[in-house]
Scaffold this motif. Structure first.
Motif, PDB file in Angstrom:
ATOM      1  N   HIS A 303      25.599  45.463 127.413  1.00 13.76           N
ATOM      2  CA  HIS A 303      24.485  45.464 126.455  1.00 13.76           C
ATOM      3  C   HIS A 303      23.948  46.870 126.260  1.00 13.76           C
ATOM      4  O   HIS A 303      23.723  47.325 125.113  1.00 13.76           O
ATOM      5  CB  HIS A 303      23.359  44.545 126.962  1.00 13.76           C
ATOM      6  CG  HIS A 303      22.115  44.612 126.135  1.00 13.76           C
ATOM      7  ND1 HIS A 303      21.094  45.508 126.392  1.00 13.76           N
ATOM      8  CD2 HIS A 303      21.726  43.909 125.022  1.00 13.76           C
ATOM      9  CE1 HIS A 303      20.135  45.347 125.499  1.00 13.76           C
ATOM     10  NE2 HIS A 303      20.495  44.377 124.662  1.00 13.76           N
ATOM     11  N   ASN A 304      23.733  47.593 127.346  1.00 18.34           N
ATOM     12  CA  ASN A 304      23.191  48.952 127.245  1.00 18.34           C
ATOM     13  C   ASN A 304      24.171  49.886 126.540  1.00 18.34           C
ATOM     14  O   ASN A 304      23.764  50.778 125.776  1.00 18.34           O
ATOM     15  CB  ASN A 304      22.868  49.492 128.637  1.00 18.34           C
ATOM     16  CG  ASN A 304      21.668  48.777 129.257  1.00 18.34           C
ATOM     17  OD1 ASN A 304      20.879  48.153 128.557  1.00 18.34           O
ATOM     18  ND2 ASN A 304      21.535  48.874 130.582  1.00 18.34           N
ATOM     19  N   LYS A 305      25.461  49.664 126.813  1.00 20.15           N
ATOM     20  CA  LYS A 305      26.476  50.504 126.164  1.00 20.15           C
ATOM     21  C   LYS A 305      26.527  50.220 124.673  1.00 20.15           C
ATOM     22  O   LYS A 305      26.626  51.142 123.852  1.00 20.15           O
ATOM     23  CB  LYS A 305      27.836  50.249 126.806  1.00 20.15           C
ATOM     24  CG  LYS A 305      28.942  51.139 126.248  1.00 20.15           C
ATOM     25  CD  LYS A 305      30.250  50.869 126.968  1.00 20.15           C
ATOM     26  CE  LYS A 305      31.363  51.759 126.410  1.00 20.15           C
ATOM     27  NZ  LYS A 305      32.657  51.516 127.094  1.00 20.15           N
ATOM     28  N   ALA A 306      26.454  48.945 124.328  1.00 17.88           N
ATOM     29  CA  ALA A 306      26.516  48.564 122.916  1.00 17.88           C
ATOM     30  C   ALA A 306      25.305  49.082 122.152  1.00 17.88           C
ATOM     31  O   ALA A 306      25.382  49.374 120.952  1.00 17.88           O
ATOM     32  CB  ALA A 306      26.618  47.046 122.782  1.00 17.88           C
ATOM     33  N   CYS A 307      24.177  49.194 122.836  1.00 17.78           N
ATOM     34  CA  CYS A 307      22.940  49.656 122.194  1.00 17.78           C
ATOM     35  C   CYS A 307      22.713  51.155 122.365  1.00 17.78           C
ATOM     36  O   CYS A 307      21.631  51.655 122.014  1.00 17.78           O
ATOM     37  CB  CYS A 307      21.752  48.880 122.753  1.00 17.78           C
ATOM     38  SG  CYS A 307      21.790  47.101 122.391  1.00 17.78           S
ATOM     39  N   ASN A 308      23.710  51.841 122.939  1.00 17.95           N
ATOM     40  CA  ASN A 308      23.606  53.292 123.171  1.00 17.95           C
ATOM     41  C   ASN A 308      22.335  53.655 123.939  1.00 17.95           C
ATOM     42  O   ASN A 308      21.566  54.540 123.543  1.00 17.95           O
ATOM     43  CB  ASN A 308      23.643  54.054 121.836  1.00 17.95           C
ATOM     44  CG  ASN A 308      24.984  53.907 121.138  1.00 17.95           C
ATOM     45  OD1 ASN A 308      26.036  53.952 121.785  1.00 17.95           O
ATOM     46  ND2 ASN A 308      24.958  53.731 119.805  1.00 17.95           N
ATOM     47  N   ILE A 309      22.093  52.927 125.028  1.00 18.58           N
ATOM     48  CA  ILE A 309      20.902  53.148 125.840  1.00 18.58           C
ATOM     49  C   ILE A 309      21.088  54.389 126.699  1.00 18.58           C
ATOM     50  O   ILE A 309      22.129  54.573 127.340  1.00 18.58           O
ATOM     51  CB  ILE A 309      20.624  51.924 126.732  1.00 18.58           C
ATOM     52  CG1 ILE A 309      20.380  50.687 125.874  1.00 18.58           C
ATOM     53  CG2 ILE A 309      19.432  52.195 127.649  1.00 18.58           C
ATOM     54  CD1 ILE A 309      19.186  50.777 124.977  1.00 18.58           C
ATOM     55  N   ASP A 310      20.090  55.261 126.681  1.00 14.01           N
ATOM     56  CA  ASP A 310      20.105  56.450 127.534  1.00 14.01           C
ATOM     57  C   ASP A 310      19.683  56.034 128.943  1.00 14.01           C
ATOM     58  O   ASP A 310      18.529  55.641 129.166  1.00 14.01           O
ATOM     59  CB  ASP A 310      19.125  57.480 126.975  1.00 14.01           C
ATOM     60  CG  ASP A 310      19.183  58.794 127.756  1.00 14.01           C
ATOM     61  OD1 ASP A 310      19.969  58.876 128.710  1.00 14.01           O
ATOM     62  OD2 ASP A 310      18.399  59.707 127.412  1.00 14.01           O
ATOM     63  N   ASP A 311      20.599  56.093 129.896  1.00 16.65           N
ATOM     64  CA  ASP A 311      20.320  55.623 131.251  1.00 16.65           C
ATOM     65  C   ASP A 311      19.703  56.673 132.151  1.00 16.65           C
ATOM     66  O   ASP A 311      19.668  56.529 133.373  1.00 16.65           O
ATOM     67  CB  ASP A 311      21.602  55.083 131.893  1.00 16.65           C
ATOM     68  CG  ASP A 311      22.691  56.139 131.983  1.00 16.65           C
ATOM     69  OD1 ASP A 311      22.450  57.269 131.515  1.00 16.65           O
ATOM     70  OD2 ASP A 311      23.764  55.818 132.515  1.00 16.65           O
ATOM     71  N   CYS A 312      19.173  57.731 131.540  1.00 14.54           N
ATOM     72  CA  CYS A 312      18.524  58.756 132.369  1.00 14.54           C
ATOM     73  C   CYS A 312      17.186  58.275 132.913  1.00 14.54           C
ATOM     74  O   CYS A 312      16.640  58.885 133.836  1.00 14.54           O
ATOM     75  CB  CYS A 312      18.343  60.048 131.558  1.00 14.54           C
ATOM     76  SG  CYS A 312      17.170  59.875 130.181  1.00 14.54           S
ATOM     77  N   HIS A 313      16.646  57.203 132.320  1.00 17.42           N
ATOM     78  CA  HIS A 313      15.365  56.670 132.795  1.00 17.42           C
ATOM     79  C   HIS A 313      15.464  55.150 132.881  1.00 17.42           C
ATOM     80  O   HIS A 313      16.012  54.504 131.977  1.00 17.42           O
ATOM     81  CB  HIS A 313      14.231  57.071 131.852  1.00 17.42           C
ATOM     82  CG  HIS A 313      12.888  56.961 132.506  1.00 17.42           C
ATOM     83  ND1 HIS A 313      12.267  55.761 132.736  1.00 17.42           N
ATOM     84  CD2 HIS A 313      12.044  57.929 132.987  1.00 17.42           C
ATOM     85  CE1 HIS A 313      11.100  55.968 133.321  1.00 17.42           C
ATOM     86  NE2 HIS A 313      10.940  57.278 133.481  1.00 17.42           N
ATOM     87  N   LEU A 314      14.959  54.583 133.960  1.00 17.78           N
ATOM     88  CA  LEU A 314      15.062  53.127 134.160  1.00 17.78           C
ATOM     89  C   LEU A 314      14.276  52.332 133.127  1.00 17.78           C
ATOM     90  O   LEU A 314      14.520  51.135 132.930  1.00 17.78           O
ATOM     91  CB  LEU A 314      14.570  52.762 135.569  1.00 17.78           C
ATOM     92  CG  LEU A 314      15.472  53.182 136.720  1.00 17.78           C
ATOM     93  CD1 LEU A 314      14.791  52.878 138.053  1.00 17.78           C
ATOM     94  CD2 LEU A 314      16.815  52.476 136.632  1.00 17.78           C
ATOM     95  N   ALA A 315      13.294  52.959 132.484  1.00 18.63           N
ATOM     96  CA  ALA A 315      12.520  52.245 131.469  1.00 18.63           C
ATOM     97  C   ALA A 315      13.349  51.964 130.233  1.00 18.63           C
ATOM     98  O   ALA A 315      12.974  51.117 129.411  1.00 18.63           O
ATOM     99  CB  ALA A 315      11.266  53.044 131.106  1.00 18.63           C
TER     100      ALA A 315
END
Length: 409
Positions: A303-315
């Motif tokens: 899900h995070n990959k598909a939404c291009n989520i920046d994982d530098c912050h847990l929020a």
């Protein structure tokens, strides 16, 4: 007979003044001997017949009838009946002897009816349906009616008046009668409603806080319901009170075969956090939630990959929390617990957080309904959950005590 005895006494030289009294005494003794002898003979024959019958049948109804002294009371009618029959031997007292003897016969019949009604209740109590449909209240009503009618007849015999005259007098005093038998009338109506609506049975566990009752129903009568509390005290509650006051009946729980657990664990909200990879790897080694964590990590990563989520912050994006995994762990733990019912509702939920932390409530049913077993199962479950909480980096909320302050915590 008395005249013959009197003449015979005179012939043997007894004074003519004493002879009449002597003849009356002899006649009285003869009547008493005849009546007692007849009663003794009938009693022996009757009880021999009953013993013979007892040897041929498997039922013990005759034993109950004997214990209630029904036959003994009926046999006592025989000597009184003989005295009544010989009353004309005593002309000056004939009328009063007949009245008193007749009144005694009626009284013994009333006692026999009372014993018969008690015997019917004893016999009926041996059947399972007696716990669902008790009849003691109805039998008590019949008992009251029989005694009322019997007393009216006895009084009418003694005063030599028609019983209908007394009944008409009672009819004029209906208000007084209703006032006297108010509790009986209320109890009868309540008994009918309780029985017809199946509200109460022998053996039910009920709670009635107003009367301090918390225990098993032992007896349901016309006037009272007898309850044995769990501290072995006895509480008597008016039968009509069950139609006027609220009470809790635990019969449904017993029939369902499961007893509810509804208790919360309070989590310190400051210990709630997102799970990092290290924590997830550690928690994934717990067998019952291994598959859940593995699938959830895969789902969240996609899900995070598909939404291009920046994982530098847990929020950013979606992440697992230790409180969420702990809740899932409790769900799996309850499903795999051998003493928790699989057919009944199981819920693990968060309640609104408050001053005592975040409540995680367990709602489930044990498959044991006995109090001791239920408490043991519930304690075992919470023993385990309270001990496993630190494995999820969570803390149980507990107000600080004097010991905590003394340590500077």
């Amino acid at each position: 007979m008395i005249e013959k005895v009197k003449h015979l006494a005179i012939d043997y030289g007894v004074n003519e003044t004493i002879a009449p009294h002597l003849s009356n005494i002899v006649a009285l003794i003869a009547v008493i001997v005849i009546s007692l002898s007849a009663a003794s003979i009938v009693r022996r024959v009757l009880f021999r017949i009953l013993e013979s019958y007892a040897g041929k049948t498997k039922t013990n109804w005759h034993t109950i009838l004997t214990e209630r002294k029904i036959f003994d009371r009926l046999v006592r009618i025989i000597p009184i009946g003989i005295i009544h029959a010989f009353a004309p031997l005593f002309p000056p007292f004939t009328e009063w002897i007949e009245r008193i003897a007749y009144s005694c016969i009626i009284f013994l019949v009333l006692l026999a009816i009372n014993g018969l009604l008690d015997a019917i209740n004893d016999i009926y109590s041996k059947f399972e349906i007696s716990k669902i449909r008790p009849i003691k209240g109805y039998l008590q009503v019949l008992n009251i009616l029989s005694y009322t009618i019997g007393i009216i007849v006895i009084i009418s015999v003694l005063i030599d008046r028609s019983p209908w005259i007394l009944l008409s007098g009672i009819g004029a005093a209906t208000a007084v009668v209703i006032l006297i038998f108010q509790n009986s009338i209320l109890g009868l109506v309540a008994s009918i409603q309780i029985t017809s609506n199946n509200m109460l049975q022998i053996g039910d566990w009920i709670e009635m806080p107003k009367f301090g009752a918390d225990g098993d129903v032992l007896e349901i009568t016309l006037h009272t319901v007898k309850i044995q509390n769990f501290d072995k005290t006895i509480t008597y509650i008016p039968t009509h009170a069950f139609m006027q006051e609220s009470f809790k009946n635990w019969r449904g729980m017993m029939e369902a075969g499961g007893r509810r657990i509804k208790r919360a664990i309070y989590i310190d909200v400051t210990s709630i956090k997102f799970c990092n990879d290290e924590m997830l790897n550690r928690l994934e080694s717990i067998q019952c939630i291994h598959k859940y964590i593995k699938n959830k990590r895969k789902e969240i990563a996609e899900h995070n990959k598909a939404c291009n989520i920046d994982d530098c912050h847990l929020a950013n994006g979606r992440h697992l929390t230790n409180i969420g995994i702990f809740r899932v762990y409790i769900e799996h733990y309850l499903k795999n617990h051998p003493k928790v019912s699989k057919e009944m509702t199981q819920i693990v939920r968060q309640l609104p957080p408050g001053e005592n932390g975040l409540p995680i409530e367990l709602y489930a049913f044990t498959n044991e309904i006995l109090w001791a077993d239920y408490e043991r199962i519930q304690s075992d479950i919470f023993d385990h959950l309270l001990a496993v909480v630190p494995e999820f980096d969570l803390r149980i909320y507990q107000k600080p005590s004097g010991y905590d302050f003394s340590r500077g915590i």
